[in-house]
Design an enzyme around this catalytic site. Structure first.
Site, PDB file in Angstrom:
ATOM      1  N   GLN A 137       0.833  -1.212   0.000  1.00 26.63           N
ATOM      2  CA  GLN A 137       0.000   0.000   0.000  1.00 26.63           C
ATOM      3  C   GLN A 137       0.862   1.253   0.000  1.00 26.63           C
ATOM      4  O   GLN A 137       0.612   2.208  -0.742  1.00 26.63           O
ATOM      5  CB  GLN A 137      -0.901  -0.006   1.247  1.00 26.63           C
ATOM      6  CG  GLN A 137      -1.801   1.201   1.345  1.00 26.63           C
ATOM      7  CD  GLN A 137      -2.814   1.240   0.221  1.00 26.63           C
ATOM      8  OE1 GLN A 137      -3.528   0.278   0.016  1.00 26.63           O
ATOM      9  NE2 GLN A 137      -2.882   2.340  -0.516  1.00 26.63           N
ATOM     10  N   ASP A 225      -7.355   6.232   7.696  1.00 23.04           N
ATOM     11  CA  ASP A 225      -7.678   4.820   7.449  1.00 23.04           C
ATOM     12  C   ASP A 225      -8.861   4.472   8.349  1.00 23.04           C
ATOM     13  O   ASP A 225      -9.211   5.239   9.264  1.00 23.04           O
ATOM     14  CB  ASP A 225      -6.445   3.940   7.760  1.00 23.04           C
ATOM     15  CG  ASP A 225      -6.648   2.477   7.354  1.00 23.04           C
ATOM     16  OD1 ASP A 225      -7.596   2.172   6.597  1.00 23.04           O
ATOM     17  OD2 ASP A 225      -5.845   1.622   7.800  1.00 23.04           O
TER      18      ASP A 225
HETATM   19  N1   CP Z   1      -6.171  -1.037   0.432  1.00 22.88           N
HETATM   20  C1   CP Z   1      -6.337  -2.373   0.376  1.00 22.88           C
HETATM   21  O1   CP Z   1      -5.431  -3.172   0.670  1.00 22.88           O
HETATM   22  O2   CP Z   1      -7.570  -2.742  -0.064  1.00 22.88           O
HETATM   23  P1   CP Z   1      -8.181  -4.207  -0.075  1.00 22.88           P
HETATM   24  O3   CP Z   1      -8.415  -4.614   1.345  1.00 22.88           O
HETATM   25  O4   CP Z   1      -9.452  -4.088  -0.856  1.00 22.88           O
HETATM   26  O5   CP Z   1      -7.196  -5.135  -0.744  1.00 22.88           O
HETATM   27  N1  NVA Z   2      -6.087  -1.043   8.388  1.00 24.96           N
HETATM   28  C1  NVA Z   2      -6.941  -1.731   7.457  1.00 24.96           C
HETATM   29  C2  NVA Z   2      -6.393  -1.646   6.071  1.00 24.96           C
HETATM   30  C3  NVA Z   2      -7.249  -2.280   5.015  1.00 24.96           C
HETATM   31  C4  NVA Z   2      -6.627  -2.260   3.660  1.00 24.96           C
HETATM   32  C5  NVA Z   2      -7.138  -3.169   7.892  1.00 24.96           C
HETATM   33  O1  NVA Z   2      -6.164  -3.828   8.245  1.00 24.96           O
HETATM   34  O2  NVA Z   2      -8.284  -3.625   7.871  1.00 24.96           O
END
Ligand code: CP
Ligand code: NVA
Length: 308
Positions: A137, A225
């Site tokens: 990411q 986030d």
């Molecule tokens: N940002 C991200 O990793 O999205 P997903 O959970 O959809 O893969």
């Molecule tokens: N912090 C979030 C990111 C999702 C891409 C999780 O771990 O659910």
């Protein structure tokens, strides 16, 4: 052969090389249908296993499309449907998969699973998110920032909210890409002490600021986030929301950051919780470029892993 497990354990010049290659490959595809192959096919004849022990939209689709654009093939596997989810060891799974496929991407819970997989696999292993980190990411985020604003070195990145896995990879990246990082969130949800100490020892310009208004002052990039990650217990939802409400990214906060500050979110977002729709869909937001760049950044990561 290289594993891509974490940003801070990957060579700095290799990381820079991946970002630059991602940009070159992205430019070379401009205007082409998504299913059309690249001019070069560095993954021709290669098979890649994509293992998911948690849900995913972006990671799943961007890895799958990226492999295909580079001439390879994929198999998308759910951890629960594999023997892995029913007692087979990680070590045995890694050794078996290495006989069938040329590379493994895994999204899992415990970071130890990723590291054990990489120890026993004889093919490259890529971290597609763990409870602790999300390096792919952040590679996409660096690419996105630099497309819009030039080099991220010396810029001020401000994180709003939970000191979670995505934040940890930002902290690792601050060390490798030389940007300053401010964490704005409640003490109860501070980032992992081990990561903070590591960053400070590496000389990262890292600040913890409880006041979001002070935190965004002079920001070049504001990042949010979800308040409840996939590994967090749903029973903690109300407590987390109460702790994090003051850190919502909204128009007033983006105004305080300044009109040149960009907004990013790895997605999926919870509109009107950690960020308002007006910010997500507003002029400072680059969230869909960011999502697209998962594809381009990971293609460069995969080439680096395979030396292809
Ligand atoms: N940002 C991200 O990793 O999205 P997903 O959970 O959809 O893969
Ligand atoms: N912090 C979030 C990111 C999702 C891409 C999780 O771990 O659910």
């Amino acid at each position: 052969m290289n594993h891509f497990l974490d940003i801070h354990t990957t060579d700095k010049s290799d990381l820079r090389g991946m970002i630059d290659q991602a940009r070159t490959m992205k430019d070379a595809r401009a205007g082409r249908p998504k299913g059309a192959p690249d001019d070069e096919l560095p993954l021709d004849g290669r098979m890649v296993a994509l293992i998911f022990e948690k849900p995913s939209t972006r990671t799943r689709v961007s890895f799958d499309v990226g492999v295909r654009q580079m001439g390879g093939q994929t198999m998308v596997l759910s951890g629960q449907d594999m023997q892995l989810g029913h007692g087979e060891t990680i070590a045995d799974t890694a050794r078996v998969l290495s006989r069938y496929v040329d590379m493994i991407m895994i999204r899992t819970f415990d970071e130890d699973v990723l590291y054990e997989m990489s120890e026993y696999a004889s093919v490259p292993v890529i971290n597609g998110l763990t409870d602790r980190t999300h390096p792919c990411q952040i590679m996409a985020d660096i690419l996105t920032f630099e497309e819009h604003r030039g080099s991220i070195a010396g810029k001020k990145v401000v994180w709003m909210g939970d000191g979670n896995n995505v934040f940890a990879s930002f902290l690792h990246a601050a060390q490798q890409f030389d940007f300053s990082l401010t964490f704005c969130g409640p003490q109860q949800l501070d980032p992992d002490r081990e990561f903070v100490d590591m960053a400070r020892e590496a000389g990262v310009d890292f600040t913890i600021q409880r006041d979001p208004w002070k935190g965004v002052d002079g920001a070049d990039l504001v990042v949010a986030d979800t308040w409840v990650s996939m590994h967090d217990a749903q029973s903690s939802r109300e407590r987390r929301h109460n702790l994090l409400r003051a850190y919502q990214v909204n128009d007033r906060l983006m105004e305080a950051a300044g009109k040149d500050a960009l907004f990013m979110h790895c997605l999926p977002a919870h509109r009107e919780e950690e960020v308002t729709s007006s910010v997500m869909d507003g002029p400072q937001s680059v969230i869909f470029d960011e999502a697209e760049n998962r594809l381009h950044a990971q293609k460069a990561v995969m080439r680096w892993c395979l030396g292809a």
